[in-house]
Design an enzyme around this catalytic site. Structure first.
Site, PDB file in Angstrom:
ATOM      1  N   ASP A  30       0.863  -1.180   0.000  1.00  0.00           N
ATOM      2  CA  ASP A  30       0.000   0.000   0.000  1.00  0.00           C
ATOM      3  C   ASP A  30       0.899   1.230   0.000  1.00  0.00           C
ATOM      4  O   ASP A  30       1.999   1.197   0.562  1.00  0.00           O
ATOM      5  CB  ASP A  30      -0.915   0.016   1.232  1.00  0.00           C
ATOM      6  CG  ASP A  30      -2.161   0.852   0.989  1.00  0.00           C
ATOM      7  OD1 ASP A  30      -3.220   0.263   0.695  1.00  0.00           O
ATOM      8  OD2 ASP A  30      -2.054   2.092   1.059  1.00  0.00           O
ATOM      9  N   PHE A 151     -16.072 -11.602  -4.569  1.00  0.00           N
ATOM     10  CA  PHE A 151     -17.476 -11.581  -4.141  1.00  0.00           C
ATOM     11  C   PHE A 151     -17.534 -11.537  -2.618  1.00  0.00           C
ATOM     12  O   PHE A 151     -18.334 -12.228  -1.984  1.00  0.00           O
ATOM     13  CB  PHE A 151     -18.218 -12.803  -4.706  1.00  0.00           C
ATOM     14  CG  PHE A 151     -18.138 -12.881  -6.209  1.00  0.00           C
ATOM     15  CD1 PHE A 151     -18.921 -12.053  -7.004  1.00  0.00           C
ATOM     16  CD2 PHE A 151     -17.239 -13.728  -6.828  1.00  0.00           C
ATOM     17  CE1 PHE A 151     -18.822 -12.095  -8.392  1.00  0.00           C
ATOM     18  CE2 PHE A 151     -17.132 -13.781  -8.216  1.00  0.00           C
ATOM     19  CZ  PHE A 151     -17.926 -12.957  -8.998  1.00  0.00           C
ATOM     20  N   LEU A 152     -16.644 -10.746  -2.041  1.00  0.00           N
ATOM     21  CA  LEU A 152     -16.548 -10.685  -0.582  1.00  0.00           C
ATOM     22  C   LEU A 152     -17.511  -9.650  -0.042  1.00  0.00           C
ATOM     23  O   LEU A 152     -17.556  -8.530  -0.532  1.00  0.00           O
ATOM     24  CB  LEU A 152     -15.122 -10.287  -0.171  1.00  0.00           C
ATOM     25  CG  LEU A 152     -13.969 -11.029  -0.856  1.00  0.00           C
ATOM     26  CD1 LEU A 152     -12.628 -10.469  -0.372  1.00  0.00           C
ATOM     27  CD2 LEU A 152     -14.059 -12.520  -0.589  1.00  0.00           C
ATOM     28  N   LYS A 223     -18.907  -9.814 -12.576  1.00  0.00           N
ATOM     29  CA  LYS A 223     -18.859  -9.022 -11.338  1.00  0.00           C
ATOM     30  C   LYS A 223     -19.933  -7.923 -11.330  1.00  0.00           C
ATOM     31  O   LYS A 223     -20.728  -7.802 -10.395  1.00  0.00           O
ATOM     32  CB  LYS A 223     -17.466  -8.406 -11.188  1.00  0.00           C
ATOM     33  CG  LYS A 223     -17.344  -7.400 -10.081  1.00  0.00           C
ATOM     34  CD  LYS A 223     -17.493  -8.039  -8.717  1.00  0.00           C
ATOM     35  CE  LYS A 223     -17.709  -6.983  -7.648  1.00  0.00           C
ATOM     36  NZ  LYS A 223     -17.513  -7.458  -6.316  1.00  0.00           N
ATOM     37  N   ASN A 227     -23.483  -7.880  -8.872  1.00  0.00           N
ATOM     38  CA  ASN A 227     -23.861  -6.834  -7.925  1.00  0.00           C
ATOM     39  C   ASN A 227     -25.141  -6.129  -8.372  1.00  0.00           C
ATOM     40  O   ASN A 227     -26.001  -5.804  -7.547  1.00  0.00           O
ATOM     41  CB  ASN A 227     -22.715  -5.827  -7.756  1.00  0.00           C
ATOM     42  CG  ASN A 227     -21.736  -6.282  -6.679  1.00  0.00           C
ATOM     43  OD1 ASN A 227     -21.872  -7.376  -6.134  1.00  0.00           O
ATOM     44  ND2 ASN A 227     -20.745  -5.465  -6.385  1.00  0.00           N
ATOM     45  N   PHE A 268     -31.322 -12.109   0.135  1.00  0.00           N
ATOM     46  CA  PHE A 268     -31.401 -10.745  -0.417  1.00  0.00           C
ATOM     47  C   PHE A 268     -32.830 -10.332  -0.746  1.00  0.00           C
ATOM     48  O   PHE A 268     -33.086  -9.641  -1.724  1.00  0.00           O
ATOM     49  CB  PHE A 268     -30.461 -10.589  -1.628  1.00  0.00           C
ATOM     50  CG  PHE A 268     -29.088 -10.167  -1.184  1.00  0.00           C
ATOM     51  CD1 PHE A 268     -28.300 -11.036  -0.454  1.00  0.00           C
ATOM     52  CD2 PHE A 268     -28.605  -8.897  -1.431  1.00  0.00           C
ATOM     53  CE1 PHE A 268     -27.056 -10.652   0.022  1.00  0.00           C
ATOM     54  CE2 PHE A 268     -27.360  -8.498  -0.964  1.00  0.00           C
ATOM     55  CZ  PHE A 268     -26.587  -9.379  -0.243  1.00  0.00           C
ATOM     56  N   CYS A 279     -20.183  -0.619  -2.571  1.00  0.00           N
ATOM     57  CA  CYS A 279     -20.221  -1.437  -3.794  1.00  0.00           C
ATOM     58  C   CYS A 279     -21.501  -1.254  -4.603  1.00  0.00           C
ATOM     59  O   CYS A 279     -21.447  -0.791  -5.740  1.00  0.00           O
ATOM     60  CB  CYS A 279     -20.053  -2.905  -3.427  1.00  0.00           C
ATOM     61  SG  CYS A 279     -18.562  -3.185  -2.472  1.00  0.00           S
TER      62      CYS A 279
HETATM   63  C1  UGA Z   1     -21.587  -6.636  -1.868  1.00  0.00           C
HETATM   64  C2  UGA Z   1     -21.812  -8.043  -2.446  1.00  0.00           C
HETATM   65  O1  UGA Z   1     -22.767  -8.735  -1.637  1.00  0.00           O
HETATM   66  C3  UGA Z   1     -20.504  -8.834  -2.493  1.00  0.00           C
HETATM   67  O2  UGA Z   1     -20.729 -10.106  -3.115  1.00  0.00           O
HETATM   68  C4  UGA Z   1     -19.491  -8.045  -3.322  1.00  0.00           C
HETATM   69  O3  UGA Z   1     -18.235  -8.699  -3.361  1.00  0.00           O
HETATM   70  C5  UGA Z   1     -19.299  -6.675  -2.689  1.00  0.00           C
HETATM   71  O4  UGA Z   1     -20.575  -5.990  -2.657  1.00  0.00           O
HETATM   72  C6  UGA Z   1     -18.326  -5.907  -3.539  1.00  0.00           C
HETATM   73  O5  UGA Z   1     -18.615  -5.644  -4.698  1.00  0.00           O
HETATM   74  O6  UGA Z   1     -17.177  -5.685  -3.101  1.00  0.00           O
HETATM   75  P1  UGA Z   1     -21.356  -5.600   0.596  1.00  0.00           P
HETATM   76  O7  UGA Z   1     -21.340  -4.261  -0.077  1.00  0.00           O
HETATM   77  O8  UGA Z   1     -20.345  -5.899   1.636  1.00  0.00           O
HETATM   78  O9  UGA Z   1     -21.177  -6.770  -0.516  1.00  0.00           O
HETATM   79  O10 UGA Z   1     -22.775  -5.733   1.262  1.00  0.00           O
HETATM   80  P2  UGA Z   1     -24.068  -6.660   1.141  1.00  0.00           P
HETATM   81  O11 UGA Z   1     -24.102  -7.643   2.237  1.00  0.00           O
HETATM   82  O12 UGA Z   1     -24.209  -7.171  -0.217  1.00  0.00           O
HETATM   83  O13 UGA Z   1     -25.212  -5.567   1.420  1.00  0.00           O
HETATM   84  C7  UGA Z   1     -25.340  -4.409   0.581  1.00  0.00           C
HETATM   85  C8  UGA Z   1     -26.489  -3.550   1.040  1.00  0.00           C
HETATM   86  O14 UGA Z   1     -27.731  -4.163   0.748  1.00  0.00           O
HETATM   87  C9  UGA Z   1     -26.527  -3.226   2.529  1.00  0.00           C
HETATM   88  O15 UGA Z   1     -26.866  -1.874   2.702  1.00  0.00           O
HETATM   89  C10 UGA Z   1     -27.617  -4.129   3.087  1.00  0.00           C
HETATM   90  O16 UGA Z   1     -28.221  -3.647   4.248  1.00  0.00           O
HETATM   91  C11 UGA Z   1     -28.568  -4.153   1.899  1.00  0.00           C
HETATM   92  N1  UGA Z   1     -29.433  -5.354   1.855  1.00  0.00           N
HETATM   93  C12 UGA Z   1     -28.900  -6.578   1.692  1.00  0.00           C
HETATM   94  C13 UGA Z   1     -30.817  -5.186   1.952  1.00  0.00           C
HETATM   95  O17 UGA Z   1     -31.333  -4.057   2.092  1.00  0.00           O
HETATM   96  N2  UGA Z   1     -31.616  -6.291   1.882  1.00  0.00           N
HETATM   97  C14 UGA Z   1     -31.104  -7.537   1.722  1.00  0.00           C
HETATM   98  O18 UGA Z   1     -31.898  -8.497   1.656  1.00  0.00           O
HETATM   99  C15 UGA Z   1     -29.719  -7.689   1.621  1.00  0.00           C
END
Ligand code: UGA
Length: 480
Positions: A30, A151-152, A223, A227, A268, A279
């Site tokens: 970094d 996909f983390l 990817k 998303n 989801f 993301c």
């Molecule tokens: C997301 C993807 O899930 C990962 O697979 C991907 O690698 C990552 O983006 C990325 O591109 O780096 P993340 O942003 O950590 O991961 O969060 P999520 O768990 O996907 O949630 C995203 C948002 O959706 C949050 O605000 C969460 O509260 C909301 N959400 C999620 C809902 O409102 N309802 C749901 O049923 C699920």
């Protein structure tokens, strides 16, 4: 295998420790010297489950840190690029950090290397990277460029890496595909899962990680499409929730019905105040820009974004209609992070709702188990007071708002809450509680996609309170 990971943000750091965990020798790079010094001391800059343990396990042995891209590249066979790709003013991904790293890599390329694009980037970035490396002096034929999207999820990134639904490799030649297959062999062969000291030890059972090998452009599209699809699922269910509210249906019952169709799936499908984070908002917009550049009007994505921002506006309306005027009102707020289990507040729906309430003259008492230090950096209004626990937000407040789905917010002692609140009003943006149970506990309870619940007259304020604990829905309402 010798691996360099350029960029030690969420993706880079988690990938670096996990590559070390599966047996590789890794240099994590970094350009922020303070961050690298902290990592060398074993301090993790982000709130991520299992990261401190893995860092302690490998630091100084299979995992080294550096601020020099050229040094790391010279000492590695495979170079992962995991630098940020923020949103530009036009909505496209800003690839200037990727380009800057490409320049540095090119100056140090010698021997045969595989350069892997792991940051979230638009389709054709591998092609551009290849051109840029060549223009900056990398000898053609000595390197190849591969896409390996991640996909983390924040909060479960370590286990998402070690126990993935799939690993996607986008390679345009078989030699680089083979190198990438070797990188992930401990996971795809299942050998890692047989190790007694695997992480997080006995709690995960898993046979082999599936791998999908495609060409580079397909992997890049996978990817963005993944998303965007997940964001679409959330906006879809939020739209259905809005109809549910109007007709008197219950969105959680609706979800149970549609989610049990295996073609749809139950994940989801949690209605709420919309998606946030670093993301989904950025990637949906970037994917729409990609479509525009292809002269394709992907209007569906525009709708996904519209529904998402509208969800916050609707929640604000709910607050207004529960409280009438907001100027001078005190509100308790549970949740600042964009979702549970993270300290990340980027694009958090909670923060934008709080900002709107501040503008309308409300006083807020806020609490989040992890997100307060980051929130303080962006939310410094005098009318926002940070408190030490959930119950302090309620003390003297006109209502309680739930904005993040932390598990601990789903098991509150509502007898205590009610005693602290000025009025027994709860406005839940994450559907953590059962309306009927909240009404029974003496609350006026508003949530998403379900009818508002009101207590029986005898349990209204001023009347002696006696309520059983309110059963939370959290277990069946997990966001993942
Ligand atoms: C997301 C993807 O899930 C990962 O697979 C991907 O690698 C990552 O983006 C990325 O591109 O780096 P993340 O942003 O950590 O991961 O969060 P999520 O768990 O996907 O949630 C995203 C948002 O959706 C949050 O605000 C969460 O509260 C909301 N959400 C999620 C809902 O409102 N309802 C749901 O049923 C699920």
């Amino acid at each position: 295998m010798r691996i360099a990971v350029i960029g030690s943000g969420y993706v880079g750091l988690v990938s670096a420790v996990c590559f070390a965990e599966i047996g590789h020798n890794v240099i994590s790079v970094d350009n922020d010297g303070l961050k690298i010094a902290a990592l060398e001391r074993g301090e993790t800059p982000i709130h991520e489950q299992y990261l401190p343990e893995l860092l302690a396990r490998h630091k100084g042995e299979r995992l080294l840190f550096s601020t020099s891209v050229p040094d790391a590249v010279r000492q590695s066979d495979v170079v992962f690029i995991t630098v940020g790709t923020p949103q530009s003013q036009t909505g496209e991904a800003d690839l200037s950090y990727v380009e800057a790293v490409a320049y540095e890599i090119a100056t140090a390329l010698a021997g045969s290397k595989v350069i892997v694009e792991k940051s979230t980037v638009p389709v054709r970035t591998c092609e551009w990277l290849h051109k840029s490396l060549t223009l900056n002096g990398a000898a053609s034929g000595t390197f190849s460029v591969v896409s390996n999207p991640e996909f983390l999820r924040e909060g479960s990134a370590v286990t998402d890496f070690l126990y993935p639904d799939r690993i996607v490799i986008g390679a345009d030649d078989s030699a680089s595909a083979s190198v990438m297959q070797a990188v992930y062999k401990p996971l795809t062969s299942g050998s890692y899962y047989g190790e007694p000291a695997r992480f997080p030890l006995e709690s995960y059972r898993y046979a082999k990680a599936p791998m999908v090998v495609t060409n580079a452009k397909s992997a890049e599209l996978i990817k963005h499409a993944s998303n965007a699809f997940l964001a679409m699922k959330i906006s879809f269910i939020n739209a259905v929730a809005n109809i549910s509210e109007e007709v008197g249906a219950d969105i959680q019952q609706v979800c149970a019905g549609i989610g049990s169709d295996s073609r749809i799936g139950s994940k989801f499908l949690n209605a709420g105040i919309g998606y946030g984070g670093s993301c989904f908002p950025k990637d949906v917009q970037a994917f729409r820009s990609v479509a525009e550049q292809c002269n394709y009007d992907f209007g569906l994505l525009t709708e996904v974004m519209r529904i998402n921002s509208d969800q916050r506006v609707r929640f604000l309306k709910k607050i207004r209609s529960a409280l009438w005027t907001l100027r001078g009102k005190q509100l308790g707020v549970l949740g600042l992070a964009f979702k549970a289990d993270t300290d990340d507040v980027r694009e958090s729906p909670a923060l934008s709702i709080i900002e709107a309430l501040v503008k309308e003259g409300a006083q807020l008492k806020v609490y989040d188990p992890a997100g307060m230090p980051n929130a303080r950096k962006v939310l410094s209004a005098a009318s926002v007071t940070y408190v030490d626990d959930e119950y302090e937000t309620a003390r003297g407040s006109d209502a309680l708002l739930i904005l993040t789905e932390w598990a601990e917010f789903a098991v509150l002692d509502f007898k205590r809450m009610r005693a602290l609140l000025k009025y027994p009003i709860v406005i839940d943006g994450r559907n953590l509680y059962q309306p009927a149970a909240m009404a029974k506990a003496g609350f006026i309870y508003h949530s998403i996609g379900r009818a508002s619940a009101h207590p029986a007259a005898e349990s209204l304020p001023g009347v002696e309170y006696s309520a059983e604990p309110v059963p939370a829905l959290r277990a069946s309402n997990s966001a993942d």
